[in-house]
Design a protein around this motif. Structure first.
Motif, short mmCIF file in Angstrom:
data_model
loop_
_atom_site.label_atom_id
_atom_site.label_comp_id
_atom_site.label_asym_id
_atom_site.label_seq_id
_atom_site.Cartn_x
_atom_site.Cartn_y
_atom_site.Cartn_z
N GLU A 43 0.79 -1.12 -0.05
CA GLU A 43 -0.12 0.13 -0.08
C GLU A 43 0.84 1.34 -0.08
O GLU A 43 1.71 1.41 -0.52
CB GLU A 43 -0.94 -0.07 1.15
N LEU A 44 0.44 2.22 0.77
CA LEU A 44 0.97 3.74 0.89
C LEU A 44 2.30 3.63 1.31
O LEU A 44 3.25 4.33 0.82
CB LEU A 44 0.15 4.55 1.47
N LYS A 45 2.56 2.92 2.10
CA LYS A 45 3.92 2.74 2.82
C LYS A 45 4.85 2.38 1.91
O LYS A 45 5.99 3.06 1.93
CB LYS A 45 3.75 1.51 4.02
N GLY A 46 4.79 1.35 1.16
CA GLY A 46 5.48 0.90 0.13
C GLY A 46 5.89 2.01 -1.01
O GLY A 46 7.09 2.06 -1.36
N GLY A 47 4.64 2.71 -1.41
CA GLY A 47 4.67 3.40 -2.61
C GLY A 47 5.59 4.78 -2.26
O GLY A 47 6.42 5.10 -3.03
N ILE A 48 5.28 5.21 -0.93
CA ILE A 48 6.11 6.44 -0.61
C ILE A 48 7.31 6.20 -0.33
O ILE A 48 8.38 6.77 -0.97
CB ILE A 48 5.49 7.10 0.61
N LEU A 49 7.86 5.03 0.39
CA LEU A 49 9.26 4.85 0.57
C LEU A 49 10.01 4.40 -0.58
O LEU A 49 11.17 4.79 -0.70
CB LEU A 49 9.18 3.68 1.73
N TRP A 50 9.30 3.84 -1.43
CA TRP A 50 9.89 3.40 -2.81
C TRP A 50 10.32 4.87 -3.55
O TRP A 50 11.18 4.95 -4.23
CB TRP A 50 9.12 2.46 -3.72
N GLY A 66 1.28 8.78 -4.11
CA GLY A 66 0.77 7.53 -3.31
C GLY A 66 -0.68 7.81 -2.90
O GLY A 66 -1.28 6.81 -2.83
N LEU A 67 -0.97 8.89 -2.59
CA LEU A 67 -2.37 9.00 -2.43
C LEU A 67 -3.51 8.90 -3.65
O LEU A 67 -4.47 8.49 -3.28
CB LEU A 67 -2.68 10.60 -1.96
N LEU A 68 -2.88 9.13 -4.36
CA LEU A 68 -3.57 8.83 -5.99
C LEU A 68 -3.96 7.55 -5.98
O LEU A 68 -5.22 6.90 -6.26
CB LEU A 68 -2.79 9.13 -7.00
N ALA A 140 -4.66 5.38 9.26
CA ALA A 140 -3.31 6.31 9.53
C ALA A 140 -2.16 5.57 9.89
O ALA A 140 -1.05 5.98 9.75
CB ALA A 140 -3.78 7.59 10.47
N ILE A 141 -2.28 4.67 10.81
CA ILE A 141 -1.23 4.03 11.11
C ILE A 141 -0.22 3.24 10.22
O ILE A 141 -0.80 2.34 9.26
CB ILE A 141 -1.47 3.06 12.30
N PRO A 142 0.90 3.75 10.04
CA PRO A 142 1.79 3.21 8.71
C PRO A 142 2.40 1.96 9.09
O PRO A 142 3.66 1.88 8.97
CB PRO A 142 2.92 4.42 8.62
N ILE A 143 1.80 0.95 9.30
CA ILE A 143 2.14 -0.42 9.05
C ILE A 143 1.37 -1.26 8.65
O ILE A 143 0.19 -1.25 8.27
CB ILE A 143 2.13 -0.86 10.66
N SER A 177 0.19 9.30 5.11
CA SER A 177 1.36 9.88 3.98
C SER A 177 2.27 11.12 4.64
O SER A 177 3.72 11.07 4.27
CB SER A 177 0.70 10.30 2.89
N THR A 178 1.63 11.78 5.61
CA THR A 178 2.45 12.87 6.16
C THR A 178 3.54 12.21 6.93
O THR A 178 4.69 12.62 7.14
CB THR A 178 1.34 13.81 6.87
N MET A 179 3.19 11.49 7.68
CA MET A 179 4.02 10.52 8.80
C MET A 179 5.00 10.18 7.84
O MET A 179 6.24 10.02 8.44
CB MET A 179 3.22 9.57 9.51
#
Length: 237
Positions: A43-50, A66-68, A140-143, A177-179
């Motif tokens: 999900e978002l975690k992988g997308g943003i970190l990548w 990532g939000l898109l 919201a929890i990024p796990i 995403s902010t976190m």
């Protein structure tokens, strides 16, 4: 620490997957971020970190795309998840698997209701606000397993309306995403290690989930066989 070393030493395998996605999308980094953000567990975690490590993108760009991806997934889930599950339940091949998935989501929805503090005296409006707030915080929890996929499913099974699930999903994703951007900026050049760790954990969780579903299905099948055998023996008597 040993765990981190093992992941870093085997980073070439993860880089191979990363390069495959990049080639598949014609070397367009933002498309990879959108796609990764749509994959369950990653999900978002992988997308943003990548995006911030392998994609050479700044935090704002990685978070935006990532939000898109999250928005696309949310729209699909709020409109199509229940109808697809209902349709799959009618097929002999998927009936038991879908039953297990629905049971899991129902349990998670029940847990959310248990911690909400809602009683019979709670008004409908207040009940909706509480559920939407808790769902937003959960997403919201990024796990792994706390993102849009699980969150939307819980919202649907708990009885929220589509727009309510979507709003909670969007707000939760913005907070997450902010976190993630703050974490990425904090770690700087070490963000790629965070990405490796996240992907490794996501892979382990995926394997565990598949194993758990398989074991539960085998147990249910054995119980069903014993019941049928018991009925058969009783008929003979």
């Amino acid at each position: 620490m040993n765990f981190l070393m093992i992941i870093y030493q085997n980073r070439e395998a993860i880089d191979t997957v990363s390069e495959f996605f990049l080639k598949f999308f014609g070397g367009i980094n933002w498309l990879v971020v959108v796609f990764m953000s749509m994959i369950p567990i990653i999900e978002l975690k992988g997308g943003i970190l990548w995006g911030m490590s392998k994609g050479n993108m700044n935090g704002f760009g990685a978070a935006s795309f990532g939000l898109l991806g999250c928005v696309i997934v949310s729209i699909i889930l709020v409109f199509a998840l229940k109808p697809i599950l209902d349709w799959l339940k009618r097929t002999r091949l998927c009936k038991k698997i879908i039953g297990r998935i629905e049971k899991s989501f129902t349990k998670k929805a029940q847990r959310l209701e248990d911690v909400s503090g809602i009683t019979e005296k709670t008004t409908t409006k207040k009940r909706i606000i509480i559920f939407m707030t808790l769902l937003t915080l959960f997403i919201a929890i990024p796990i792994p397993l706390s993102g849009v996929w699980t969150g939307c499913a819980i919202g649907i099974f708990i009885g929220l309306k589509r727009w309510q699930v979507f709003v909670a999903s969007l707000l939760g994703s913005i907070i997450s995403s902010t976190m993630l951007v703050l974490i990425g900026n904090l770690f700087g050049k070490w963000t790629d290690i965070l990405f490796y760790c996240m992907l490794a954990v996501a892979s382990v969780i995926f394997i565990i989930l598949i194993a758990k579903i398989s074991i539960d299905m085998i147990k249910e099948s054995q119980i069903e066989k014993k019941k049928n055998l018991s009925i058969h023996n009783d008929d003979k008597k």
